[in-house]
Write a protein that holds these residues in place. Sequence first.
Motif, short mmCIF file in Angstrom:
data_model
loop_
_atom_site.label_atom_id
_atom_site.label_comp_id
_atom_site.label_asym_id
_atom_site.label_seq_id
_atom_site.Cartn_x
_atom_site.Cartn_y
_atom_site.Cartn_z
N ASN A 1 0.24 3.65 3.92
CA ASN A 1 0.61 2.47 4.69
C ASN A 1 2.11 2.24 4.57
O ASN A 1 2.81 2.89 3.81
CB ASN A 1 -0.19 1.23 4.26
CG ASN A 1 0.25 0.65 2.94
OD1 ASN A 1 1.05 1.21 2.21
ND2 ASN A 1 -0.29 -0.51 2.60
N ALA A 2 2.57 1.31 5.37
CA ALA A 2 3.96 0.86 5.29
C ALA A 2 3.92 -0.65 5.17
O ALA A 2 3.08 -1.32 5.79
CB ALA A 2 4.74 1.28 6.53
N PRO B 1 -1.38 -0.61 7.72
CA PRO B 1 -2.18 0.56 7.36
C PRO B 1 -2.04 1.63 8.45
O PRO B 1 -2.10 1.33 9.65
CB PRO B 1 -3.61 0.01 7.31
CG PRO B 1 -3.45 -1.47 7.16
CD PRO B 1 -2.21 -1.82 7.91
N LEU B 2 -1.84 2.89 8.04
CA LEU B 2 -1.58 3.98 8.97
C LEU B 2 -2.86 4.77 9.25
O LEU B 2 -3.82 4.71 8.47
CB LEU B 2 -0.49 4.88 8.40
CG LEU B 2 0.84 4.18 8.16
CD1 LEU B 2 1.80 5.07 7.38
CD2 LEU B 2 1.48 3.75 9.48
N ASP C 1 13.03 -8.33 1.09
CA ASP C 1 13.58 -8.06 -0.24
C ASP C 1 13.30 -6.60 -0.61
O ASP C 1 14.13 -5.95 -1.24
CB ASP C 1 12.96 -8.98 -1.28
CG ASP C 1 13.35 -10.44 -1.06
OD1 ASP C 1 14.51 -10.68 -0.68
OD2 ASP C 1 12.49 -11.32 -1.26
N TRP C 2 12.11 -6.12 -0.23
CA TRP C 2 11.79 -4.72 -0.48
C TRP C 2 10.74 -4.25 0.53
O TRP C 2 10.04 -5.06 1.14
CB TRP C 2 11.32 -4.49 -1.91
CG TRP C 2 10.02 -5.14 -2.31
CD1 TRP C 2 9.83 -6.43 -2.71
CD2 TRP C 2 8.73 -4.51 -2.35
NE1 TRP C 2 8.52 -6.65 -3.01
CE2 TRP C 2 7.82 -5.49 -2.81
CE3 TRP C 2 8.27 -3.22 -2.09
CZ2 TRP C 2 6.45 -5.22 -2.98
CZ3 TRP C 2 6.91 -2.94 -2.25
CH2 TRP C 2 6.03 -3.94 -2.70
N ALA C 3 10.68 -2.95 0.70
CA ALA C 3 9.72 -2.37 1.62
C ALA C 3 9.37 -0.97 1.13
O ALA C 3 10.10 -0.37 0.33
CB ALA C 3 10.29 -2.29 3.04
N LEU C 4 8.23 -0.48 1.57
CA LEU C 4 7.88 0.89 1.21
C LEU C 4 6.98 1.49 2.28
O LEU C 4 6.38 0.79 3.09
CB LEU C 4 7.21 0.96 -0.16
CG LEU C 4 5.83 0.34 -0.40
CD1 LEU C 4 4.68 1.17 0.17
CD2 LEU C 4 5.59 0.18 -1.90
N ALA C 5 6.87 2.81 2.24
CA ALA C 5 5.88 3.56 3.00
C ALA C 5 5.41 4.67 2.08
O ALA C 5 6.21 5.32 1.42
CB ALA C 5 6.47 4.13 4.28
N GLY C 6 4.11 4.85 2.00
CA GLY C 6 3.62 5.90 1.13
C GLY C 6 2.14 5.81 0.87
O GLY C 6 1.39 5.14 1.60
N SER C 7 1.73 6.47 -0.19
CA SER C 7 0.32 6.64 -0.53
C SER C 7 -0.25 5.39 -1.20
O SER C 7 0.19 5.01 -2.29
CB SER C 7 0.17 7.85 -1.45
OG SER C 7 -1.11 7.89 -2.04
N THR C 8 -1.25 4.79 -0.58
CA THR C 8 -1.94 3.68 -1.23
C THR C 8 -2.78 4.21 -2.39
O THR C 8 -3.02 3.50 -3.37
CB THR C 8 -2.85 2.94 -0.24
OG1 THR C 8 -3.76 3.87 0.38
CG2 THR C 8 -2.02 2.27 0.86
#
Length: 252
Positions: A15-16, A130-131, A161-168
């Motif tokens: 997800n991102a 969710p991707l 403030d922060w963000a991410l994309a990756g493996s849940t």
Amino acid sequence: MTSTSTPEIYPETYNACAYWGSRKESPEECARRTAAFLNLLASCDPFLAHWYKPARSRKDALKHPLMPPDVPTLAEMFQRGVNREKGGPAFEDLGFSFWFGNGGIGADSVDLRIKCGDYSGANPNHCVMPLPRRGPNADRIVTTPVLEGIVRAMISAWEPDWALAGSTTYRMQYPEPDSAPFSLGWFTYLSLRLGAVPPLPTPVRIEPVEDKGTLIILTPERFTVANPEHIALARRVRELLVRAGLMQSASF
């Protein structure tokens, strides 16, 4: 005779997401940010160029497209998502919520869950996406170029403030405490408000994002928990972020 069956193996999910603290904004201001975000997403991949109002069924939803985005329509949807007690007044300090999708089916779909305008300090504002889990759209979207575009779109639209994309799956296996300032992902963005990112080992890539913050990209290929080298790299990067005062020491 006892029969045995092979347990079902679920695919790794991705997800991102972006998070930010208290920020008082009206439904119209939330709608303008959402419109900007949807336009930016459309340039990332064709599968992210179609969005629809929430409805009781997919068939009904497809009759009510949100693209091109219309700010008054989006503002109305946010206003409907205000927190309130039944029959009582709205708690506007708790912000406005809006959940909708891109019209995909099952594992081949994308949702957006947005909470904006909360200034109570009780819960963070967020945009979570969710991707797709399987199929050609997942194969195309869960790649470095597309995910970088998605994260940069989140940064531009939401100023988090922060963000991410990756493996849940990774974040479930290596969870951060609730008090942690952020979680580490395949892609991690940190606002300058959180501090300066230290030098990190190859193949990690560190990129400034305008004058807003720093984007950390752990690997050029898809990050997965099935790859022990990826796990070792993530733990090493986390350790360096702890030493730089950006994260808490691990409790596991």
